[in-house]
Design an enzyme around this catalytic site. Structure first.
Site, PDB file in Angstrom:
ATOM      1  CD  GLU A 175      -1.661   2.180   1.911  1.00 46.41           C
ATOM      2  OE1 GLU A 175      -1.019   3.031   1.250  1.00 46.41           O
ATOM      3  OE2 GLU A 175      -1.992   2.336   3.083  1.00 46.41           O
ATOM      4  CB  CYS A 195      -2.227   5.888   3.652  1.00 47.32           C
ATOM      5  SG  CYS A 195      -1.134   4.946   4.671  1.00 47.32           S
TER       6      CYS A 195
END
Lengths: 530, 530
Positions: free
Chosen positions: B266, B303
């Site tokens: 990710e 994120c």
């Protein structure tokens, strides 16, 4: 009768800018047939990908029922091709008409299986977590999740299943079911068959108001047209049943793209068969006949062909070998699908014969067709297998190698040394099986499917099938290319947070209008949310 | 108090052959802490992988209840670390203690969520097709299907979630739940925190009779120890939350292995926020405050930080900008996690400032800590975004860029030009949303999660979450790294054909002893088979 025109079928328009240098071949005689095919140009390949990208914008919004109707209409249109399909396919592949007919049934049934799954609707794994605005320390949002199609998919036809793993085969059916347009690269071994089936798909697309570009058929070389397809930015996934070399080359190209994409290449395997002592004693004749038939079925041209048998030497193994010799000598070869496959088979057989410690136990009958494979059954020992690990690699065709083991430990060790395969088979009595749970445990880690007291050829198309396996059996050991689970190769999940009811897809609306199974706050239910 | 020893924790034994050259740092002051760590040697890395491979042979056979007990005990052991964990973690990361405490809760809850899923048991998607020996033309075999763990998994710790995406974080929890041993590469930004949590896991493993090697912790450089781990033949998958450079390097290395393995990296995203005209008019103050808070929460080190906002210029947008300026000027920066992150932030900010047509709309307050980031809010136009597509790339930290659009078409075009992101957000009134279904449709193809009238920071850990998205947000857009579905990153399906009842796993036995949901002949049910 449909006229074979030899063009690229790019959505609803035909194109033939490339040289007409591809010829269809009668596989039984080696003679050229009257059909010629143009190879797709770079512009034609790009056009098919662009059209697929545009079509995706419409096709992705089709309901499950609309997509089901499309797949059902494809099945009907394939049926409508009638004897012309059977005749041309049999000529191009040297496969008997009865086999083509049953493969046509399988192809239709695969399409209908996905249609039925789409009509029922629960497949897309709808998940809902309802909001809790009072939760401490933070409110819980409303979260809703379902699967959507990845985007346009490139599918490569397989030589050995000209219908069921080709133009309207499992990869195409699962991609279309997932909501993904398909750009299909026809296999050069059956281009006329491919054109007929592609026309059936395009006719179904028109009848059911599917967008131009939802399906295209291209002809050409895998390392030219195929590579261009895999590298095109509109393409989001690749499906293939083929050789290790072809599958690995596409995998590498896809991984090296600026935006890598998944490649689902089913690259075949040796499908080892382990025969335990009790089974060998109990019914050596039936076992021998079943094995010989599985090795030579369809001239051995199946991904699940059992290319290796491992058994323990004991007082009964000699009797078993005699039975196997007799059964195998009763088998026949026949014309192989292509020159390339025949040459690879011949080379593989020669490689075995060049090794001193490998014996020929039995040979099947020769037949007179073009590229007729001679069935060969080899025999060796576990030590030779240890010294030549490449003996565990597939030789595509009607051949297998028996490996004689002295002890259970040798058998376990051989199992541990296996790489990934599609299947592994164990023959054993109840007593045998209980005494070999360790063998079962090892094999479960090596393959996608374990068969007990059967043979690996024959792949049931159903919800519980895994036709896949760890690398090098496939490039993605998490996937299956047969059965309903194959649809998840071409989807990803998306979640929606605090989305108003009227904007949610039907599958995620409170009232559950499609009456599908959903996971609501962790509980599986068909209930609506009140 | 647990002593921080700075060794590799390889299963149940400690090793420290490498140089003790890693130091733990107080992120708020930049001072070195008293803890020193040995870097793993090649032999130690190999030992951890070999032990994980051996442990897999035992661990894969543990029942769901046994694995649940292990995960629950880990959660308890983490709680037992008490204030020592909070203190050390806060020192190493400069994150406030309240944040660490809530992250500890989340970490425990993630473990308990997977434990609960394992205890319930339906997660492994058991599918059964019963035999039909009378079916024509061929009998139907008995086929049974379920998910199994892939094998040992390497997990890399994230800098920005020292607990929830680190040693006992989501990747570890989902891999252990799947039946996969974990070799964990500690992040150099919080090595002492990592040691404490690893000791909690190992203590839980001992208490619950898990095999030696089910978990190991290693320290060292990502491009040395990390690369060696990813290339080791025992390793079957990789989980990572980190930078694009790190994730892509691991993906490439894994794809180039002799036997390629999946990498779930990710790699972050810009998480665009689209503000529609009605929303902008309706409540400019609330929207401005919410956005400023989301950009600067946790010094912007998420994120899902919203790094870009796109809005339409109209009579009310000036009022909105005034509100946003005021709200943003009221925010504060703070110490960033590491020197590297601070330097990358500074470079990113300078890159924006070097472009003439990008204005600074507002600056947050400076604070005095080491590596203190200055919150910056930029503003530009759609033309500048078109000319500088790299403006859509993430700058990790408390900054965002507003992009002013003249028309709806400009907004749709900007949406179409987006690459893959984790999230996209739309703010709109009901009327706005209905008038922008085309925008929603485009964004759904670009991201893993769509948020309506909210902000992307705050990732709900639940069954319906997708924390993932198309490349380059992740290396595998089919996966999520948060929520129950993340377990399927580390599993594959296996099917058993004609397997005797007594050899089947409990989940697949006729009587359904675990009372789980199964798909039997295509019908979902908890019933036994009679």
């Amino acid at each position: 009768m449909i006229q074979i025109e030899g063009k690229q079928l790019i959505g609803f328009t035909d194109h033939a800018e490339g040289a007409k240098t591809l010829r269809s071949t009668n596989a039984s005689t080696g003679d050229k047939l009257q059909y010629t095919f143009s190879k797709a140009t770079r512009d034609e390949v790009a056009l098919a990908c662009e059209k697929a990208g545009t079509a995706f914008q419409t096709y992705r919004k089709k309901t499950g029922i609309e997509k089901a109707y499309f797949l059902e209409t494809i099945a009907m249109e394939i049926e409508e091709l009638g004897e012309q399909l059977i005749d041309i396919c049999s000529q191009e592949t040297a496969l008997p008409k009865t086999r083509i007919e049953s493969e046509r049934n399988r192809t239709k049934n695969q399409l209908l299986m996905f249609a039925s799954m789409l009509r029922e609707g629960s497949w897309l794994d709808a998940r809902i977590e309802t909001a809790d605005p009072l939760r401490k320390p933070l409110p819980k949002p409303d979260m809703r999740y379902l699967h959507v199609g990845l985007g346009p998919v490139v599918v490569f036809g397989a030589s050995n299943f000209p219908l069921a793993f080709s133009v309207a085969g499992g990869d195409t059916a699962s991609a279309l079911a997932a909501g993904c347009p398909v750009v299909f690269k026809a296999h050069s071994a059956h281009p006329a068959t491919s054109e007929l089936v592609a026309k059936a798909i395009l006719s179904a697309a028109k009848q059911t108001q599917m967008p131009d570009g939802v399906f295209s058929l291209l002809h050409g070389d895998g390392n030219v047209v195929g590579m261009q397809l895999v590298k095109h930015s509109q393409i989001k996934a690749v499906g293939l049943t083929g050789s290790f070399a072809a599958g690995k080359a596409l995998f590498d190209a896809a991984a090296q793209r600026e935006h890598p994409i998944p490649v689902y290449a089913e690259m075949g395997s040796t499908n080892p068969v382990f025969v335990l002592p009790g089974a060998l004693r109990k019914n050596p004749e039936e076992l021998a006949k079943g094995f010989a038939a599985s090795v030579t079925l369809g001239v051995g041209q199946f991904c699940t062909n059992p290319g290796m048998m491992l058994y323990r030497k004991d007082t009964s193994s000699e009797i078993f070998l005699q039975n196997l010799k007799a059964a195998f000598e009763n088998t026949s070869g026949g014309a192989m699908l292509t020159d390339g496959i025949f040459n690879a088979y011949t080379t593989g057989i020669a490689r075995h014969q060049a090794i001193d410690q490998i014996d020929v136990l039995a040979q099947g009958k020769r037949t007179g067709e073009n590229n007729s494979a001679h069935p060969m059954l080899f025999k060796t020992t576990s030590h030779v297998l240890s010294d030549h690990p490449d003996l565990a690699e597939e030789i595509f065709g009607p051949t297998s190698i028996l490996v004689e083991m002295q002890t259970k430990d040798e058998m376990l060790s051989a199992a541990r040394n296996l790489s990934g395969h599609l299947t592994a088979t164990i023959h054993g009595t109840e007593e045998d099986l209980l005494a070999h749970e360790d063998l079962l445990d090892i094999l479960t880690q090596k393959v996608g499917r374990i068969i007990i007291n059967g043979f690996p050829t024959g792949v049931e198309v159903c919800s519980a099938m895994v036709h896949g396996g760890p690398f090098p059996a496939t490039t993605d050991g998490r996937s299956t290319s047969v059965g309903t689970a194959s649809i998840f190769r071409f989807t990803r999940a998306v979640s929606f947070q605090n989305m108003p009811q009227q904007m949610l897809p039907a599958e995620l609306k409170d009232e559950n209008p499609l009456a599908i199974w959903r996971l609501i706050n962790g509980v599986r239910t068909k209930e609506a949310i009140k």
